[in-house]
Design a protein around this motif. Structure first.
Motif, PDB file in Angstrom:
ATOM      1  N   GLU A   1      70.677  41.061  16.400  1.00 48.40           N
ATOM      2  CA  GLU A   1      71.026  39.725  16.374  1.00 48.40           C
ATOM      3  C   GLU A   1      72.535  39.768  16.127  1.00 48.40           C
ATOM      4  O   GLU A   1      73.334  39.070  16.579  1.00 48.40           O
ATOM      5  CB  GLU A   1      70.450  39.154  15.087  1.00 48.40           C
ATOM      6  CG  GLU A   1      70.511  37.479  15.164  1.00 48.40           C
ATOM      7  CD  GLU A   1      69.812  37.389  13.849  1.00 48.40           C
ATOM      8  OE1 GLU A   1      70.213  36.262  13.101  1.00 48.40           O
ATOM      9  OE2 GLU A   1      68.861  37.682  13.626  1.00 48.40           O
ATOM     10  N   VAL A   2      73.024  40.552  15.223  1.00 42.43           N
ATOM     11  CA  VAL A   2      74.514  40.504  14.755  1.00 42.43           C
ATOM     12  C   VAL A   2      75.325  41.288  16.222  1.00 42.43           C
ATOM     13  O   VAL A   2      76.378  40.618  16.438  1.00 42.43           O
ATOM     14  CB  VAL A   2      74.921  41.528  13.630  1.00 42.43           C
ATOM     15  CG1 VAL A   2      76.254  41.807  13.318  1.00 42.43           C
ATOM     16  CG2 VAL A   2      73.939  41.032  12.269  1.00 42.43           C
TER      17      VAL A   2
ATOM     18  N   THR B   1      74.730  41.207  19.221  1.00 45.07           N
ATOM     19  CA  THR B   1      74.737  40.145  20.311  1.00 45.07           C
ATOM     20  C   THR B   1      75.894  39.048  20.004  1.00 45.07           C
ATOM     21  O   THR B   1      76.557  38.737  20.650  1.00 45.07           O
ATOM     22  CB  THR B   1      73.397  39.432  20.476  1.00 45.07           C
ATOM     23  OG1 THR B   1      72.390  40.311  20.856  1.00 45.07           O
ATOM     24  CG2 THR B   1      73.462  38.262  21.704  1.00 45.07           C
ATOM     25  N   ALA B   2      75.911  38.717  18.768  1.00 48.29           N
ATOM     26  CA  ALA B   2      76.864  37.566  18.344  1.00 48.29           C
ATOM     27  C   ALA B   2      78.251  38.099  18.316  1.00 48.29           C
ATOM     28  O   ALA B   2      79.100  37.337  18.920  1.00 48.29           O
ATOM     29  CB  ALA B   2      76.500  37.188  17.100  1.00 48.29           C
ATOM     30  N   ILE B   3      78.484  39.544  17.980  1.00 47.60           N
ATOM     31  CA  ILE B   3      79.666  40.214  18.170  1.00 47.60           C
ATOM     32  C   ILE B   3      80.096  40.240  19.572  1.00 47.60           C
ATOM     33  O   ILE B   3      81.387  39.930  20.033  1.00 47.60           O
ATOM     34  CB  ILE B   3      79.800  41.347  17.412  1.00 47.60           C
ATOM     35  CG1 ILE B   3      79.563  41.356  15.807  1.00 47.60           C
ATOM     36  CG2 ILE B   3      81.060  42.192  17.520  1.00 47.60           C
ATOM     37  CD1 ILE B   3      79.547  42.433  14.997  1.00 47.60           C
TER      38      ILE B   3
ATOM     39  N   GLN C   1      79.418  38.462  22.169  1.00 47.51           N
ATOM     40  CA  GLN C   1      79.740  37.199  22.692  1.00 47.51           C
ATOM     41  C   GLN C   1      80.998  36.799  22.051  1.00 47.51           C
ATOM     42  O   GLN C   1      81.819  36.049  22.871  1.00 47.51           O
ATOM     43  CB  GLN C   1      78.634  35.929  22.144  1.00 47.51           C
ATOM     44  CG  GLN C   1      77.196  36.353  23.095  1.00 47.51           C
ATOM     45  CD  GLN C   1      76.050  35.180  22.403  1.00 47.51           C
ATOM     46  OE1 GLN C   1      76.213  34.726  21.276  1.00 47.51           O
ATOM     47  NE2 GLN C   1      75.250  35.132  23.447  1.00 47.51           N
ATOM     48  N   LEU C   2      81.249  36.982  20.902  1.00 48.72           N
ATOM     49  CA  LEU C   2      82.698  36.476  20.321  1.00 48.72           C
ATOM     50  C   LEU C   2      83.633  37.239  21.224  1.00 48.72           C
ATOM     51  O   LEU C   2      84.780  36.899  21.119  1.00 48.72           O
ATOM     52  CB  LEU C   2      82.344  36.559  18.705  1.00 48.72           C
ATOM     53  CG  LEU C   2      83.832  36.257  18.027  1.00 48.72           C
ATOM     54  CD1 LEU C   2      84.360  34.845  18.353  1.00 48.72           C
ATOM     55  CD2 LEU C   2      83.782  36.843  16.618  1.00 48.72           C
TER      56      LEU C   2
ATOM     57  N   LYS D   1      85.679  34.057  12.301  1.00 55.45           N
ATOM     58  CA  LYS D   1      84.388  33.770  13.191  1.00 55.45           C
ATOM     59  C   LYS D   1      83.776  35.131  13.062  1.00 55.45           C
ATOM     60  O   LYS D   1      82.311  34.994  13.050  1.00 55.45           O
ATOM     61  CB  LYS D   1      84.735  33.341  14.510  1.00 55.45           C
ATOM     62  CG  LYS D   1      85.253  32.321  14.730  1.00 55.45           C
ATOM     63  CD  LYS D   1      85.529  31.856  16.414  1.00 55.45           C
ATOM     64  CE  LYS D   1      86.032  30.288  16.697  1.00 55.45           C
ATOM     65  NZ  LYS D   1      86.701  30.313  17.901  1.00 55.45           N
ATOM     66  N   LEU D   2      84.338  36.158  13.033  1.00 60.40           N
ATOM     67  CA  LEU D   2      83.672  37.432  12.801  1.00 60.40           C
ATOM     68  C   LEU D   2      82.960  37.572  11.771  1.00 60.40           C
ATOM     69  O   LEU D   2      81.847  37.913  11.485  1.00 60.40           O
ATOM     70  CB  LEU D   2      84.709  38.744  13.104  1.00 60.40           C
ATOM     71  CG  LEU D   2      84.008  40.156  12.883  1.00 60.40           C
ATOM     72  CD1 LEU D   2      82.787  40.467  13.742  1.00 60.40           C
ATOM     73  CD2 LEU D   2      85.159  41.212  12.893  1.00 60.40           C
TER      74      LEU D   2
ATOM     75  N   ILE E   1      79.744  35.620  11.331  1.00 59.49           N
ATOM     76  CA  ILE E   1      78.601  36.414  11.708  1.00 59.49           C
ATOM     77  C   ILE E   1      77.825  37.520  10.644  1.00 59.49           C
ATOM     78  O   ILE E   1      76.882  37.724  10.428  1.00 59.49           O
ATOM     79  CB  ILE E   1      78.860  37.212  13.227  1.00 59.49           C
ATOM     80  CG1 ILE E   1      79.255  36.151  14.096  1.00 59.49           C
ATOM     81  CG2 ILE E   1      77.874  38.175  13.600  1.00 59.49           C
ATOM     82  CD1 ILE E   1      79.987  36.808  15.446  1.00 59.49           C
ATOM     83  N   VAL E   2      78.933  38.187  10.224  1.00 57.19           N
ATOM     84  CA  VAL E   2      78.704  39.706   9.453  1.00 57.19           C
ATOM     85  C   VAL E   2      78.367  39.198   7.975  1.00 57.19           C
ATOM     86  O   VAL E   2      77.414  39.902   7.423  1.00 57.19           O
ATOM     87  CB  VAL E   2      79.890  40.644   9.600  1.00 57.19           C
ATOM     88  CG1 VAL E   2      79.549  41.795   8.738  1.00 57.19           C
ATOM     89  CG2 VAL E   2      80.085  40.882  10.967  1.00 57.19           C
TER      90      VAL E   2
END
Length: 196
Positions: free
Chosen positions: A43-44, A46-48, A50-51, A80-81, A84-85
Motif C-alpha cells: 500500500e505504502v 504504491t502510494a510512494i 505514484q507520488l 505529501k510523502l 503517506i508514511v
C-alpha cells in the motif's frame, strides 16, 4: 506510558535511545520502521511510486538518494510523502505498544514538534547538541556535504523552539554525562509511569 524521544539531525537521539534500551526499556525506531514499511507494505509502496515515480525504487529496494534529493528541496513534496508514511508508522507503532510489558516505552522519532504531535505522548524528551557538532556528526556518519545537512536542518525547528515544548531536554556532548542523565531520566519516568 508512551514517551517520545526526539532531536534534530545529528543530535544523537539514536545514541540516547540505545542507552534507554540498555536499561531494559523497549524502543521503537520510527525512522528504521518507516524505511521497512516503505519497502514491505504494498500500500505504502504504491502510494510512494505514484507520488515520486518508478525511480523511487531500484533493485536494492528504496532509492534513498533519489527520494532525499527530491523531497528535501521541496517542502510540499516532503509533506505529501510524510502524509503517506506517518499514518502507516503510527498504526504499526500502536500495534507494537500493545505487545510491550514495560512500565513505559520510547518512540524515537525526528519530527514530534514539527508535526505538532506532542499530544500523542505522555512525555517528550528532546536531545540537543550545538549546530556545528551536529553538522560534523552527520557529515562523518552519512558521508555527505555540509550543505546537504543544512538543507535537512531547514525542515526542522531549532532547539531553542523545541526546548520550551519538551517535557525533558538532554544535552548530548559527552557520553558519560549523557549516560548519567539518561539514568536519572529513567528513574523519573519510572516514578511517573502508572502502577498496575
Amino acid at each position: 506510558m508512551i514517551v517520545g524521544l526526539t532531536g534534530g539531525i545529528g543530535s544523537g537521539k539514536s545514541t540516547v535511545a540505545k542507552m534507554f534500551a540498555e536499561l531494559g526499556i523497549p524502543v521503537y525506531d520510527s525512522d528504521m520502521e518507516a524505511k521497512e514499511l516503505m519497502v514491505a507494505s504494498n500500500e505504502v509502496k504504491t502510494a510512494i511510486t505514484q507520488l515520486l515515480g518508478e525511480e523511487a525504487y531500484d533493485n536494492h529496494g528504496l532509492n534513498r538518494p533519489y527520494i532525499a534529493n527530491k523531497v528535501f528541496k521541496d517542502p510540499e513534496l516532503l509533506e505529501k510523502l510524510n502524509a503517506i508514511v506517518h499514518p502507516a508508522v503510527r498504526k504499526h507503532f500502536l500495534d507494537w505498544v500493545e505487545r510491550q510489558e514495560s512500565p513505559y516505552v520510547i518512540q524515537e522519532t525526528a519530527l514530534i514538534f514539527e508535526n505538532d504531535a506532542q499530544d500523542k505522548y505522555d512525555y517528550t524528551i528532546l536531545v540537543t547538541a550545538p549546530v556545528e557538532t551536529r553538522i560534523q556528526r552527520v557529515i562523518e556518519r552519512d558521508n555527505v556535504e555540509g550543505q546537504a545537512v543544512v538543507d535537512r536542518m531547514k525542515n526542522q525547528l531549532d532547539d531553542e523552539q523545541k526546548v520550551d515544548l519538551a517535557n525533558f531536554s538532554l544535552k548530548n556532548l559527552e557520553l558519560d554525562k549523557t549516560r548519567r542523565k539518561v539514568k536519572e531520566l529513567h528513574l523519573k519516568l519510572l516514578a511517573l509511569a502508572p502502577k498496575f
